[in-house]
Motif scaffolding. Sequence first.
Motif, PDB file in Angstrom:
ATOM      1  N   GLY A 158       2.063   6.810  -1.395  1.00  0.00           N
ATOM      2  CA  GLY A 158       1.321   5.576  -1.591  1.00  0.00           C
ATOM      3  C   GLY A 158       1.824   4.729  -2.740  1.00  0.00           C
ATOM      4  N   ALA A 159       1.246   3.551  -2.867  1.00  0.00           N
ATOM      5  CA  ALA A 159       1.679   2.572  -3.864  1.00  0.00           C
ATOM      6  C   ALA A 159       1.471   3.049  -5.293  1.00  0.00           C
ATOM      7  CB  ALA A 159       0.929   1.260  -3.633  1.00  0.00           C
ATOM      8  N   TYR A 160       0.433   3.840  -5.522  1.00  0.00           N
ATOM      9  CA  TYR A 160       0.142   4.275  -6.893  1.00  0.00           C
ATOM     10  C   TYR A 160       1.283   5.120  -7.463  1.00  0.00           C
ATOM     11  CZ  TYR A 160      -2.446   6.028 -10.924  1.00  0.00           C
ATOM     12  OH  TYR A 160      -2.848   6.336 -12.205  1.00  0.00           O
ATOM     13  N   LYS A 161       1.906   5.916  -6.607  1.00  0.00           N
ATOM     14  CA  LYS A 161       3.040   6.726  -7.044  1.00  0.00           C
ATOM     15  C   LYS A 161       4.168   5.842  -7.576  1.00  0.00           C
ATOM     16  CE  LYS A 161       6.488  10.052  -5.334  1.00  0.00           C
ATOM     17  NZ  LYS A 161       6.971  10.801  -4.129  1.00  0.00           N
ATOM     18  N   ALA A 162       4.429   4.735  -6.890  1.00  0.00           N
ATOM     19  CA  ALA A 162       5.471   3.811  -7.341  1.00  0.00           C
ATOM     20  C   ALA A 162       5.100   3.170  -8.670  1.00  0.00           C
ATOM     21  CB  ALA A 162       5.707   2.733  -6.275  1.00  0.00           C
ATOM     22  N   LEU A 163       3.820   2.867  -8.847  1.00  0.00           N
ATOM     23  CA  LEU A 163       3.363   2.283 -10.100  1.00  0.00           C
ATOM     24  C   LEU A 163       3.500   3.269 -11.252  1.00  0.00           C
ATOM     25  CD1 LEU A 163       0.228   0.447  -8.674  1.00  0.00           C
ATOM     26  CD2 LEU A 163       2.213  -0.670  -9.706  1.00  0.00           C
ATOM     27  N   LEU A 164       3.144   4.527 -11.004  1.00  0.00           N
ATOM     28  CA  LEU A 164       3.299   5.551 -12.039  1.00  0.00           C
ATOM     29  C   LEU A 164       4.763   5.718 -12.436  1.00  0.00           C
ATOM     30  CD1 LEU A 164       0.863   8.449 -11.020  1.00  0.00           C
ATOM     31  CD2 LEU A 164       0.676   6.911 -12.990  1.00  0.00           C
ATOM     32  N   GLU A 165       5.653   5.713 -11.459  1.00  0.00           N
ATOM     33  CA  GLU A 165       7.083   5.838 -11.752  1.00  0.00           C
ATOM     34  C   GLU A 165       7.575   4.652 -12.575  1.00  0.00           C
ATOM     35  OE1 GLU A 165       9.514   6.463  -8.347  1.00  0.00           O
ATOM     36  OE2 GLU A 165       8.688   8.453  -7.917  1.00  0.00           O
ATOM     37  N   ARG A 216       0.810  -1.217   0.000  1.00  0.00           N
ATOM     38  CA  ARG A 216       0.000   0.000   0.000  1.00  0.00           C
ATOM     39  C   ARG A 216       0.848   1.273   0.000  1.00  0.00           C
ATOM     40  NH1 ARG A 216      -3.342  -3.416  -1.667  1.00  0.00           N
ATOM     41  NH2 ARG A 216      -4.975  -4.234  -0.308  1.00  0.00           N
ATOM     42  N   THR A 217       2.133   1.153   0.318  1.00  0.00           N
ATOM     43  CA  THR A 217       2.996   2.330   0.388  1.00  0.00           C
ATOM     44  C   THR A 217       3.948   2.372  -0.802  1.00  0.00           C
ATOM     45  OG1 THR A 217       4.781   1.250   1.641  1.00  0.00           O
ATOM     46  CG2 THR A 217       2.934   2.196   2.908  1.00  0.00           C
ATOM     47  N   TYR A 258       0.262  -4.278 -13.911  1.00  0.00           N
ATOM     48  CA  TYR A 258       0.549  -4.435 -12.481  1.00  0.00           C
ATOM     49  C   TYR A 258      -0.639  -3.870 -11.703  1.00  0.00           C
ATOM     50  CZ  TYR A 258       3.863  -5.754  -8.884  1.00  0.00           C
ATOM     51  OH  TYR A 258       4.501  -6.437  -7.864  1.00  0.00           O
ATOM     52  N   GLN A 259      -1.149  -4.671 -10.749  1.00  0.00           N
ATOM     53  CA  GLN A 259      -2.390  -4.323 -10.076  1.00  0.00           C
ATOM     54  C   GLN A 259      -2.217  -4.146  -8.566  1.00  0.00           C
ATOM     55  OE1 GLN A 259      -5.444  -7.287 -12.168  1.00  0.00           O
ATOM     56  NE2 GLN A 259      -3.373  -8.100 -12.004  1.00  0.00           N
ATOM     57  N   CYS A 260      -2.953  -3.201  -8.012  1.00  0.00           N
ATOM     58  CA  CYS A 260      -3.095  -3.098  -6.560  1.00  0.00           C
ATOM     59  C   CYS A 260      -4.057  -4.197  -6.137  1.00  0.00           C
ATOM     60  CB  CYS A 260      -3.642  -1.726  -6.165  1.00  0.00           C
ATOM     61  SG  CYS A 260      -2.475  -0.378  -6.421  1.00  0.00           S
TER      62      CYS A 260
END
Length: 342
Positions: A123-130, A80-81, A104-106
């Motif tokens: 949060g985790a979404y930021k890492a996914l965007l990167e 989540r982070t 890649y999915q949450c």
Amino acid sequence: MNYRALGLTGLKIAPVGFGGIPIQRLDQNNVNLIIEKLYHEGLNFIDTARGYTTSEEMIGKAMSLVGSEHFIVATKSMSRTYDEMKADIEKSLLNLKIDVIDLYQCHNVKDLDQYALIMSENGAYKALLEAKAEGKIKHIGITAHSADFMRQIIREMPFETIQFPYNIVERHGEDLFEIASKRGVGVIVMKPLAGGAIQNGTLSLKFILSNPNISVAIPGMDQLEQVVENAKVAKLDISFSQLEMDEMNEIVSTLGEAFCRRCGYCLPCPQGIDIPTQFLMEGYLTRYNLSEWAITRYEGLAVKADACVSCGSCETKCPYNLPIMRMLKNVVTQFELAQNQK
């Protein structure tokens, strides 16, 4: 094979994909054979997860033998982070032995609090965007079991796909799929056999694929025969005989008495029991033949089914009038039996 679009991702996938949960109990050689059979049958979508113990790693090894370029690969993480998700993405790439992950999915987002954490500054979404900007992943999705939660985010969420349970019995996501389809969001159906409760897999897959809003269904497969049978369904023109209609009605009638749809209306439990998760774990134990994995996950729950004091609060809120207290007692019994047999 009549390939379908996965929303607006640009990915074209067979309508039946490969769910990577049950291969945890197989050895590498058998996984190699299954992945090879997927290729020969034209099934090109593979879904796995960081939480499925050895699944990612075994799929990665098997794909390297067949050629990973033949597959569209999805995985997911409970992180989540930002830091946790960033680490999980790297681990998935290593396990799957590929340079880029298609989706890649949450994984299993339960409520708005978890969603807020995922979407926060760290949060985790930021890492996914990167990771997407760096070319490590192509698309970002979300998975959930709660229709109420999904209804709160589906119209404005930034995710390109959703993964949600759907089958002959569990139909509470149909309005979500329609909204998703109109938005260009791909719809991935998990639990197409209701966690193994539905025995006629061909019929259940036909039912799912008859919904025009569905992109792909992902039954778990751990036998070559299952790959062949599921591939046949993917190539069918969907229509139903009266006999099949009668069987679907019978399945609804039989399972509807004591079958958890994981809608979450029973929560919160005064004792802190995550009731739908208890039944999910019991399903993995009794229907997926994943005893060790299910026991470990169940024992790791902060509050287990044996904390039930039979207050009845859950049953007054269940829209399906399920005998939840009795079902929780059965969860306790099943896990006690499994522990004693170890």
